[in-house]
Write a protein that holds these residues in place. Sequence first.
Motif, PDB file in Angstrom:
ATOM      1  N   SER A  33     127.221  11.053 -16.523  1.00  0.00           N
ATOM      2  CA  SER A  33     126.719  11.279 -17.864  1.00  0.00           C
ATOM      3  C   SER A  33     125.417  10.505 -18.014  1.00  0.00           C
ATOM      4  CB  SER A  33     127.715  10.790 -18.912  1.00  0.00           C
ATOM      5  OG  SER A  33     128.897  11.551 -18.884  1.00  0.00           O
ATOM      6  N   VAL A  34     124.510  11.015 -18.813  1.00  0.00           N
ATOM      7  CA  VAL A  34     123.197  10.380 -18.984  1.00  0.00           C
ATOM      8  C   VAL A  34     122.880  10.252 -20.467  1.00  0.00           C
ATOM      9  CG1 VAL A  34     120.723  10.592 -18.546  1.00  0.00           C
ATOM     10  CG2 VAL A  34     122.359  11.264 -16.779  1.00  0.00           C
ATOM     11  N   GLY A  35     122.358   9.106 -20.805  1.00  0.00           N
ATOM     12  CA  GLY A  35     121.951   8.865 -22.184  1.00  0.00           C
ATOM     13  C   GLY A  35     120.507   8.409 -22.256  1.00  0.00           C
ATOM     14  N   TRP A  36     119.884   8.688 -23.376  1.00  0.00           N
ATOM     15  CA  TRP A  36     118.569   8.132 -23.695  1.00  0.00           C
ATOM     16  C   TRP A  36     118.747   7.129 -24.830  1.00  0.00           C
ATOM     17  CZ3 TRP A  36     113.958   8.542 -21.294  1.00  0.00           C
ATOM     18  CH2 TRP A  36     113.783   9.578 -20.369  1.00  0.00           C
ATOM     19  N   THR A  58     126.519  17.632 -25.664  1.00  0.00           N
ATOM     20  CA  THR A  58     125.394  16.774 -26.009  1.00  0.00           C
ATOM     21  C   THR A  58     125.692  16.050 -27.314  1.00  0.00           C
ATOM     22  OG1 THR A  58     124.263  18.577 -27.166  1.00  0.00           O
ATOM     23  CG2 THR A  58     123.677  18.213 -24.853  1.00  0.00           C
ATOM     24  N   ASN A  59     125.032  14.929 -27.489  1.00  0.00           N
ATOM     25  CA  ASN A  59     125.226  14.129 -28.685  1.00  0.00           C
ATOM     26  C   ASN A  59     123.872  13.537 -29.067  1.00  0.00           C
ATOM     27  OD1 ASN A  59     126.422  12.736 -30.775  1.00  0.00           O
ATOM     28  ND2 ASN A  59     127.484  11.251 -29.504  1.00  0.00           N
ATOM     29  N   SER A 100     128.971   7.123 -14.204  1.00  0.00           N
ATOM     30  CA  SER A 100     129.839   8.112 -13.581  1.00  0.00           C
ATOM     31  C   SER A 100     130.939   8.533 -14.546  1.00  0.00           C
ATOM     32  CB  SER A 100     130.454   7.514 -12.312  1.00  0.00           C
ATOM     33  OG  SER A 100     131.314   8.444 -11.693  1.00  0.00           O
ATOM     34  N   GLY A 101     131.183   9.822 -14.637  1.00  0.00           N
ATOM     35  CA  GLY A 101     132.231  10.334 -15.508  1.00  0.00           C
ATOM     36  C   GLY A 101     131.687  10.859 -16.818  1.00  0.00           C
ATOM     37  N   ASP A 102     132.570  11.372 -17.678  1.00  0.00           N
ATOM     38  CA  ASP A 102     132.157  11.942 -18.956  1.00  0.00           C
ATOM     39  C   ASP A 102     132.241  10.931 -20.084  1.00  0.00           C
ATOM     40  OD1 ASP A 102     133.085  15.446 -18.569  1.00  0.00           O
ATOM     41  OD2 ASP A 102     131.158  14.428 -18.428  1.00  0.00           O
ATOM     42  N   GLY A 103     133.398  10.421 -20.401  1.00  0.00           N
ATOM     43  CA  GLY A 103     133.512   9.413 -21.453  1.00  0.00           C
ATOM     44  C   GLY A 103     132.956   9.893 -22.776  1.00  0.00           C
ATOM     45  N   ALA A 108     127.732   7.563 -26.695  1.00  0.00           N
ATOM     46  CA  ALA A 108     126.624   7.080 -27.522  1.00  0.00           C
ATOM     47  C   ALA A 108     126.490   5.557 -27.514  1.00  0.00           C
ATOM     48  CB  ALA A 108     126.791   7.567 -28.954  1.00  0.00           C
ATOM     49  N   SER A 109     127.348   4.889 -26.792  1.00  0.00           N
ATOM     50  CA  SER A 109     127.316   3.422 -26.763  1.00  0.00           C
ATOM     51  C   SER A 109     126.553   2.920 -25.559  1.00  0.00           C
ATOM     52  CB  SER A 109     128.738   2.872 -26.717  1.00  0.00           C
ATOM     53  OG  SER A 109     128.731   1.479 -26.448  1.00  0.00           O
ATOM     54  N   ARG A 110     125.639   1.966 -25.791  1.00  0.00           N
ATOM     55  CA  ARG A 110     124.869   1.460 -24.651  1.00  0.00           C
ATOM     56  C   ARG A 110     125.764   0.696 -23.686  1.00  0.00           C
ATOM     57  NH1 ARG A 110     123.341  -2.185 -28.871  1.00  0.00           N
ATOM     58  NH2 ARG A 110     123.508  -4.380 -28.291  1.00  0.00           N
ATOM     59  N   PHE A 111     126.917   0.238 -24.156  1.00  0.00           N
ATOM     60  CA  PHE A 111     127.826  -0.526 -23.301  1.00  0.00           C
ATOM     61  C   PHE A 111     128.585   0.379 -22.336  1.00  0.00           C
ATOM     62  CE2 PHE A 111     126.791  -4.261 -25.467  1.00  0.00           C
ATOM     63  CZ  PHE A 111     126.781  -4.006 -26.830  1.00  0.00           C
ATOM     64  N   PHE A 112     128.513   1.670 -22.547  1.00  0.00           N
ATOM     65  CA  PHE A 112     129.186   2.635 -21.671  1.00  0.00           C
ATOM     66  C   PHE A 112     128.467   2.782 -20.336  1.00  0.00           C
ATOM     67  CE2 PHE A 112     131.487   6.342 -20.471  1.00  0.00           C
ATOM     68  CZ  PHE A 112     130.579   7.303 -20.051  1.00  0.00           C
ATOM     69  N   TYR A 113     127.176   2.524 -20.337  1.00  0.00           N
ATOM     70  CA  TYR A 113     126.342   2.869 -19.188  1.00  0.00           C
ATOM     71  C   TYR A 113     126.175   1.712 -18.217  1.00  0.00           C
ATOM     72  CZ  TYR A 113     125.390   7.011 -21.873  1.00  0.00           C
ATOM     73  OH  TYR A 113     125.533   8.181 -22.571  1.00  0.00           O
TER      74      TYR A 113
END
Length: 126
Positions: A33-36, A58-59, A100-103, A108-113
Amino acid sequence: QVQLVESGGGLVQAGGSLRLSCAASGRTFSSYSVGWFRQAPGKEREFVAAINRSGGFTNYADSVKDRCTISRDNAKNVVDLQMNSLIPEDTAVYYCAARSGDGLVNIASRFFYAHWGQGTQVAVSA
């Protein structure tokens, strides 16, 4: 391990557009999964947009959801953030992040990445 490199930032007038890109190394990019996120001077790093592994989910942050589109091309190992109708409040360093993974709950949490790029500067003039 995945390494991320952002590009596409720059100086633009209010009302303009930019397309940010996040290029990833590694053969298993489609597993991430990728976030900005973005961080303005003196402020916390905040969520902008995220996309799951397949691109089917997407979120967006409320502040950008009508102006930004996140997309990915797993064949090219790239996630893009198209930003339109930019405003001065969008000025910040923009970072892409991956895990790695969907979650879907935490996307949307920076702590996820777990993995972060070095960032690209976006400056919007009034």
